[in-house]
Structure formats: structure tokens, C-alpha cells
Design a protein around this motif. Structure first.
Motif, PDB file in Angstrom:
ATOM      1  N   ALA A 197       3.220  -4.999   7.213  1.00 40.72           N
ATOM      2  CA  ALA A 197       2.960  -6.227   6.458  1.00 40.72           C
ATOM      3  C   ALA A 197       4.167  -7.161   6.510  1.00 40.72           C
ATOM      4  O   ALA A 197       4.023  -8.374   6.687  1.00 40.72           O
ATOM      5  N   GLN A 231      -1.416  -3.584  -4.499  1.00 41.42           N
ATOM      6  CA  GLN A 231      -1.949  -3.321  -3.160  1.00 41.42           C
ATOM      7  C   GLN A 231      -2.953  -4.397  -2.753  1.00 41.42           C
ATOM      8  O   GLN A 231      -2.998  -4.827  -1.593  1.00 41.42           O
ATOM      9  N   GLY A 268      -2.616  -6.988   0.416  1.00 37.17           N
ATOM     10  CA  GLY A 268      -3.681  -7.147   1.403  1.00 37.17           C
ATOM     11  C   GLY A 268      -4.044  -8.607   1.610  1.00 37.17           C
ATOM     12  O   GLY A 268      -4.233  -9.058   2.743  1.00 37.17           O
TER      13      GLY A 268
END
Length: 325
Positions: free
Chosen positions: A261, A305, A309
Motif C-alpha cells: 500500500a 483496514q 483499502g
């Protein structure tokens, strides 16, 4: 002639719009980081305290080192899913060896094991032509399994004051792990910008076939980037372990997703050939700021989380904008 002239004329407003979009695409990572800092300062009056900023930097150091190793893998068009498991294995190796073999030998063993695992992944990818996803997924499972076996699933506590003081220590107002991160980032930048290795890694990701036709032994370079990723995991694993003082077989679960990420948020293309060290560092800090802000606001890890995302999706959309430009 008149028709041709009209056809090639671009309205001033369209030209300005394209320049604005180009600016946003080129500096999207930095712009987003500045916006995140502004939002964090507005939402929490504790964010810009010295204690909190140093905490963000300390927590970002292991991820930053791992992400820089991951960057070189992604530049070739590959991916490394084993980084979190390698960090866990490094932590338990260091914890188990330190009582009998001392600090330096245990640290050397931890870094060496991670580098060897990275090299095995590199060999599977480059010489045996196994897909990076499959090869590193296998090594992820193996490394985590070994960590569980040698510790019987239990944490191993480290009783070494000097080792633990490094993870908690400061120098000139900055946490000691941050200096390791900075040094690794400088080294990564030199490799990326100033060496033939860096240029060929980008070339492989941009067009592997053309690079191969140019007489470059592509396998050597793909092997090397996974070994470099392993080395980064060894260093990052040691720093993370020094902060906790515990060798844990469950350390850094899903850490590979954070590393990927950070690289993607930094503007790198998962297809390979595009990305840079500076933007990767900014991507790491963006994730660090987001996690820290949500902790200050007492938002649970599950929601964190989800936010990560969404950030990845946004980063991919911006990368698509760059590609169209």
C-alpha cells in the motif's frame, strides 16, 4: 489550410485544464500528504505535539524500510508477499540466539536468514519462472511456519537492555530507528538514481523483453531485488523487535499489505517500471499519519483496514490518471 489550423488549435481553457490535471497527477502524493496533515491537525489537537510526531516517525521506520525493499521488487513488475513472515522469523531468531551467542551474532543471523529467504524467492521467480505471487506466498507460509515451530507458538522475551534501548532511544530529538530509516532511504535513492542496477531494474519493469534482447541477464537483477527485499526485512524486523523486546511468531501479520500500500500510494505502478524512493517515503508517512490519527480518535483497527483499502483504490485511480496523461 484553414481547416487544418482550426483542427490543431487547442482552446486556452482546455490547455489550462490539462496543465492542472498534469500538475495534480505529478504531485498527487505530496498534495495528499499535506492534506492529511491539515486534516489530522484539525481533527486532533494532540497530533502536532512533539511526542506524537516522534511516535509517528518511530512507528513508520520498520514499514519504511520494508516498503523501500518492496519498491525495487515492484519496479520489476513483481511482488513480495513474504515480508511480514520474514520479519516474524527474524524476531524469533534474534530472541532465541541472543542469550547464548550475544547481540552482534544474533543480529547478523537474523539479517542473513531474511536475506537467504528473499534470495530463495528471487531464485524461484527468476530462474524457475514461478509467478512472484505464488513463489512469495509459499515463502510467506514457510517462514511463518518455521517461526511457529521453533517457538512452539509462544513469544520469546528478550532480556538485553542495550538492544531494547535502541528501539526506545533518541538522538538529537529523533528516535534512533528513524536514523536507520533515513540511511536506508538515502542508500535506496543512490541505488535507484545513480547506479546501472537501478536503471536496469526500471528497464525490466518497463519492457522486460526489450531489456533481454539488449543482452541484459534479466534473471540476475530479478534475483537481486528479492534478496534486497529480504535484507530490508531483516533490518526492519530487528527494529520492530527492539521496540517490543519480544520475538513473536505472529509479528507483522498482514504487514506485506501495508508495504504494498505504501509503495502504491507513493505512485508506483504494480505493472512495473514506475515509482521512486521519495514518493515511497511519503507513502509510508501517509499511512503512518492515518493510523496514528485513527488511534488518537479511538477508531478500531477494523475500520482502519477499510480506510487503507479505500486509500489504495484512490492511489490506483490516480496512477491511472498519470498513465492517461
Amino acid at each position: 489550410m484553414t481547416t487544418l489550423t482550426q483542427k490543431n488549435t487547442v482552446p486556452a481553457s482546455d490547455s489550462g485544464g490539462k496543465k492542472w490535471l498534469s500538475f495534480l497527477a505529478d504531485y498527487s502524493t505530496i498534495i495528499f500528504f499535506v492534506l492529511m496533515l491539515a486534516v489530522a491537525g484539525i481533527l486532533s489537537d494532540k497530533f502536532f505535539t512533539i511526542a506524537n510526531i516522534t511516535n509517528v516517525l518511530r512507528q513508520s521506520a520498520p514499514l519504511g524500510i520494508i516498503a523501500l525493499g518492496m519498491l525495487f521488487v515492484i519496479l520489476t513488475g513483481g511482488i513480495d508477499l513474504s515480508v511480514g513472515s520474514m520479519m516474524a522469523l527474524v524476531s524469533v531468531v534474534v530472541a532465541l540466539l541472543m542469550p547464548n551467542f550475544g547481540l552482534l551474532l544474533s543480529l547478523f543471523a537474523g539479517v542473513s536468514i531474511a536475506t537467504i529467504i528473499g534470495s530463495i524467492s528471487g531464485g524461484l521467480v527468476s530462474y524457475f519462472r514461478i509467478a512472484p505471487f505464488i513463489a512469495t506466498l509459499a515463502m510467506m507460509t514457510i517462514a511463518r511456519g518455521i517461526a511457529q515451530i521453533v517457538t512452539k507458538g509462544q513469544p520469546v522475551f528478550i532480556d538485553h537492555a542495550g538492544f531494547k534501548s535502541f528501539g526506545e532511544g533518541y538522538f538529537l530529538g529523533l528516535p534512533l530507528p528513524v536514523y536507520v530509516f533515513i540511511a536506508f532511504a538515502i542508500l535506496a535513492h543512490i541505488i535507484y538514481k545513480k547506479t546501472t542496477f537501478g536503471r536496469l531494474v526500471i528497464s525490466i519493469g518497463s519492457n522486460e523483453t526489450a531489456t533481454r534482447f539488449a543482452g541484459i541477464r534479466v534473471e540476475r537483477y530479478k534475483f537481486a531485488v528479492y534478496a534486497l527485499s529480504g535484507l530490508a526485512c531483516g533490518i526492519g524486523g530487528i527494529i520492530a523487535t527492539s521496540r517490543t523486546g519480544v520475538g513473536s511468531p505472529v509479528m507483522s501479520e498482514s504487514f506485506e499489505l501495508d508495504a504494498i500500500a505504501a509503495v502504491v500510494v507513493g505512485g508506483a505502478s504494480l505493472a512495473g517500471g514506475r515509482g521512486n524512493v521519495f514518493n515511497t517515503v511519503i507513502g509510508v508517512l501517509i499511512l503512518g499519519v492515518i493510523s496514528n490519527l485513527m488511534n488518537l480518535m479511538k477508531i478500531s483497527g477494523n475500520y482502519q483496514q477499510v480506510v487503507k483499502g479505500l486509500i489504495i483504490i484512490l492511489a490506483v485511480l490516480l496512477e491511472s490518471l498519470k498513465s492517461k496523461k
